[in-house]
Design a protein around this motif. Structure first.
Motif: not given
Length: 839
Positions: A189, A192, A212, A214-217, A477, A499-500, A521-522
């Protein structure tokens, strides 16, 4: 005890007692180090240069600067231990900066960090924990998280973060990260950001990360905690230094301690309600950690009351975590040590016990490095609040019962190793890293809320576990992770909105059944390797895939419901990538399995889909939003209902209506009601309410009800206050269609028929506007005014089915003194299409 060597000088760091001999202070002005570093809390400005090998953790404390010169190479020895010191964040070898870090690499002489084994995730990384870093020309490899900001700040120039699990993570709204001319690559990853961390990326690349880039939550932060009532602080009644209490000692009033008070075997310390115990800070080692505290080898009984809790805290004016050591309980197993209705704060470890029997009830532990730490003990924790600590709870080799505790807003929630754990009714939320981490041992988790953590429930190296009826939601996540675990049952859980992945599985064997796995989220489930069965689950609206199989081993996922989708479209396996195994999809269900909501509340925002059964009355708590998706059926058992104090959004469609009904579907009164209590912003559209006592009951709520059917209830809808808008709906075959009490509402475009009474205005009907409705064929009255209503009701412009309104309306014409129903002008034909097609 571990050794430190600085340029040939040896010092010793005693982790239990925080003692460093005076030789250390010869180096306070500036420590320059080249060689092997075993473990250290840096208490003076320090410079590293040359070749450095780190075999255990390094902490740069507040006010201290670690400078790393150009050309320095730092090798980190792989180590995953069961270390327990609260100042550390990871189980792996870490460098934690609470002061300042300066890395002074250059283009020709960069600074290098790498795992000695050159293996991904072999060391923790560099953690900026409320500290600050300025990094130039640095290469960090092989870390679990190369650079991790926890409410910290970092400026990074011309650097690279690679070959690890995570490149860079920034967490917390006070975290600020600036990346200039840098790259994050070849990690699992990349970059983040969590909880509104401020991240600026300039002329930098985040590329070629495996899973992944990039990711933000973010999730809603916890509301400010209500403190125990503030009472006048009495003067100090007793002072103690290093003391030993023999026999029974009773404390009351305000106690001040400037030493270690010991209660030996066979003696008891009894603390009465309302007592305040304060500890002076003594830090002879200069580590920032206080040494004063209690040492209980006999027994402690600290039993406060809700009105007069017992308080343990720092005596310093500027109170901080670590000002004092702990309530230490050692070898005290003959009878339970009791701590009830207490508040413990500002400690290094608020409670610390070995080989003891301890009960903690209805107490608050906050503002400590660690709330609780224990091993080889019998532990019962019930009804406690553990929040705002770096580490909430850590224990090992113990029998542990956790019931109805709130563990929240810590850096790490609960970390348990080799325990026999039973946990039920707990709320584990908003912890910055893991909510619950369980490693080895036996565990049973039932009816817990695990929400809003970075990682929810992490299970590793387990040989038996039962995880049933938990709500695992909104973790940033992963909701639940199973790694190297065997003989597990994961059943009847609500795993949603993570999230993921909802559930991640690696090298594990389990039965996974009866779960609602939705809106992640995924992936619903991400699988690397798995033996067991995945069956009888509902997979609905996971963003990428219901199941994503990464490994070569086949997985049996027969007999699941796939949310109305073709299974092959929501599963990623060998059909899409021949290098992967096959997900077996035999006997897929055509309709959803009934999912029993496991808790007595909806404590956080959630989405219900499919068939959700309510076996007992449930409350949507203030601050939570419950969305009911189109086509969902909500089934109540006898007498159950729903109280909404948060917000209810039930928006069906014309083709996919939402149905609120009973399990048995026999008749009116099968179940209670959906009651809205100050549920501001709630909305009901294209819904069916049937077989209820009252379908919908609204108090002090601005509410829209649109295009819905209320049928076969005792009452369709009743409301008080408002404002409410009820439109385009059908009320039929109820005892009462609509009942208004001191109401403010617009009732328009509805058909109200075949009820005993169409509309009953109990009291204060002057705030009603009833217009454009078809109100006809009701057995007793179309509109009845109650005995206590002395206001006229505006019901102009409705169609009454051609009836004489004086025959179908009960008002002042029938009972003098009550209000009139004003009906003129009448509609001569139905208002639009009669809403008989709402089914």
């Amino acid at each position: 005890m571990v050794a430190l060597r600085y340029d040939g000088c040896e010092m010793r760091h005693y982790t239990n007692y925080r003692f460093i001999p005076p030789l250390f202070f010869l180096f306070l002005a500036q420590l320059i180090f080249n060689g092997e570093l075993y473990a250290a809390v840096l208490i003076a400005d320090t410079t590293w240069q040359g070749d450095i090998t780190i075999s255990e953790d390094v902490v740069v404390r507040e006010g201290v600067t670690l400078t790393i010169k150009a050309g320095t190479t730092v090798h980190v020895v792989s180590s995953e231990s069961t270390k327990t010191d609260p100042e550390y964040i990871s189980q792996l070898t870490e460098i934690t900066v609470r002061g300042s870090l300066k890395i002074e690499g250059t283009e020709k002489q960069p600074v290098e960090f790498a795992g000695l084994e050159s293996k991904t995730g072999s060391w923790a990384g560099i953690f900026i924990d409320k500290g600050r870093a300025v990094i130039h020309s640095c290469r960090i490899r092989n870390a679990d998280t190369a650079l991790y900001l926890i409410d910290g700040a970092a400026e990074v120039y011309d650097s690279a973060f690679m070959d690890g699990r995570y490149g860079v993570v920034a967490q917390g709204e006070t975290s600020t990260l600036e990346l200039h001319r840098s790259k994050i690559t070849r990690n699992d990853y990349g970059l983040f950001g969590f909880q509104n961390a401020r991240v600026s990326v300039k002329d930098s690349n985040v590329t070629a990360n495996r899973k992944k880039e990039s990711y933000s939550a973010s999730v809603n932060e916890v509301a400010a905690e209500l403190r125990d009532s503030v009472k006048p602080v009495p003067p100090v009644s007793r002072n103690y230094k290093d003391e030993v209490f023999r026999g029974d000692t009773v404390w009351q009033g305000r106690i001040e301690i400037d030493g270690v008070v010991r209660v030996p075997e066979g003696s008891r310390l009894i603390i009465l309600p309302g007592t305040i115990v304060e500890f002076r800070k003594k830090d002879t080692a200069g580590t920032g950690i206080g040494q004063n505290g209690l040492m209980i080898q006999g027994r402690i009984i600290a039993k406060g009351t809700p009105e007069d809790p017992i308080i343990f805290r720092s005596a310093e004016l500027d109170k901080k975590a670590g000002d004092w050591d702990s309530i230490n309980i050692m070898n005290s197993a003959s009878a339970q040590n009791l701590i009830e209705n207490c508040r413990i704060e500002n400690a290094y470890r608020a409670l610390h016990f070995h080989f003891s029997h301890v009960g903690l009830y209805n107490s608050t532990l906050t503002g400590n490095y660690r709330g609780i730490q224990f091993q080889e003990s019998l532990v019962v924790f019930k009804g406690n609040r553990i929040y705002g600590n770096k580490s909430g709870l850590q224990g090992r080799d113990s029998d542990v019962t956790l019931e109805n505790n709130r563990i929240y807003a810590n850096n790490i929630g609960a970390n348990l190793f080799r325990t026999n754990l039973t946990a039920s009714g707990n709320s584990i939320t908003l912890n910055s890293k893991e909510g619950v981490r369980i490693r080895e041992g036996v565990s049973s988790l039932e009816n817990n809320l695990i929400d809003g953590n970075r990682f929810g429930l992490m299970v590793a190296d387990m040989f038996y576990g039962e995880y049933s009826g938990n709500v695992v939601t909104n973790n940033l996540e992963v909701g639940m992770s199973l790694k190297n675990a065997d003989n597990l049952e994961v059943t009847d859980n609500f795993i949603s909105g993570n999230g993921l992945n909802g559930l991640s599985i690696q090298e594990s064997r389990a039965k996974i059944s009866g779960n609602q796995i939705s809106d992640n989220g995924e992936r619903g489930i991400g699988v690397q390797s798995f033996g067991g069965e995945i069956t009888g689950n509902n997979f609905v609206k996971n963003k990428l895939y219901a199941i994503d199989l990464e490994g070569e081993q086949n997985v049996d996922a027969s007999g699941n419901w796939w949310g109305g989708e073709e299974p092959a479209k929501v599963v990623f396996d060998w059909h899409s990538d021949p290098s992967r195994g096959k997900v077996v999809l035999d006997n897929s269900a055509k309709t959803p399995f009934r999912f029993n909501w496991p808790l007595e509340t909806v404590p956080v925002s959630a989405v219900w889909r499919g068939v959700t059964a309510i076996p007992r009355s449930v409350t949507v708590l203030h601050g939570a939003e419950l969305k009911v998706a189109p086509g969902t059926e909500v089934e109540f058992t006898g007498g159950a209902g729903m109280l909404v104090k948060g917000r209810l959004i039930a928006d069906g469609t014309a083709d996919e209506k939402i149905r609120f009904t009973s399990v048995q579907k026999k008749g009116a009164g099968d179940w209670g009601e959906v009651q809205l209590e100050y549920a501001v912003g709630s909305r009901i559209s294209n819904c069916i309410f049937e077989y209820a006592t009252w379908g919908l009951h609204s108090h002090f709520t601005n509410l829209l009800v649109d295009s819905s059917l209320f049928s076969n209830n005792y009452g369709g809808m009743r409301f008080r206050s408002g404002p409410a808008e009820i439109r385009n709906s059908l009320f039929e075959n109820n005892e009462i269609g609509i009942r208004a009490y001191i109401g403010n509402a617009v009732i328009s475009g509805n058909t109200i028929r075949k009820n005993e009474t169409g509309i009953f205005v109990r009291e204060k009907g002057g705030g009603l506007l009833i217009r454009g409705n078809n109100i006809y064929d009701n057995n007793n009255y179309a509109v009845r005014v109650g005995d206590f209503n002395n206001e006229d009701v505006n019901a102009r412009g409705n169609w009454w089915g051609g009836a004489d309104t004086s025959e179908v309306i009960f008002d002042a014409n029938d009972e003098p003194g009550i209000g009139n129903v004003l009906v003129e002008p009448l509609l001569s034909e139905p208002a639009g299409a009669v809403s008989g097609d709402i089914k």
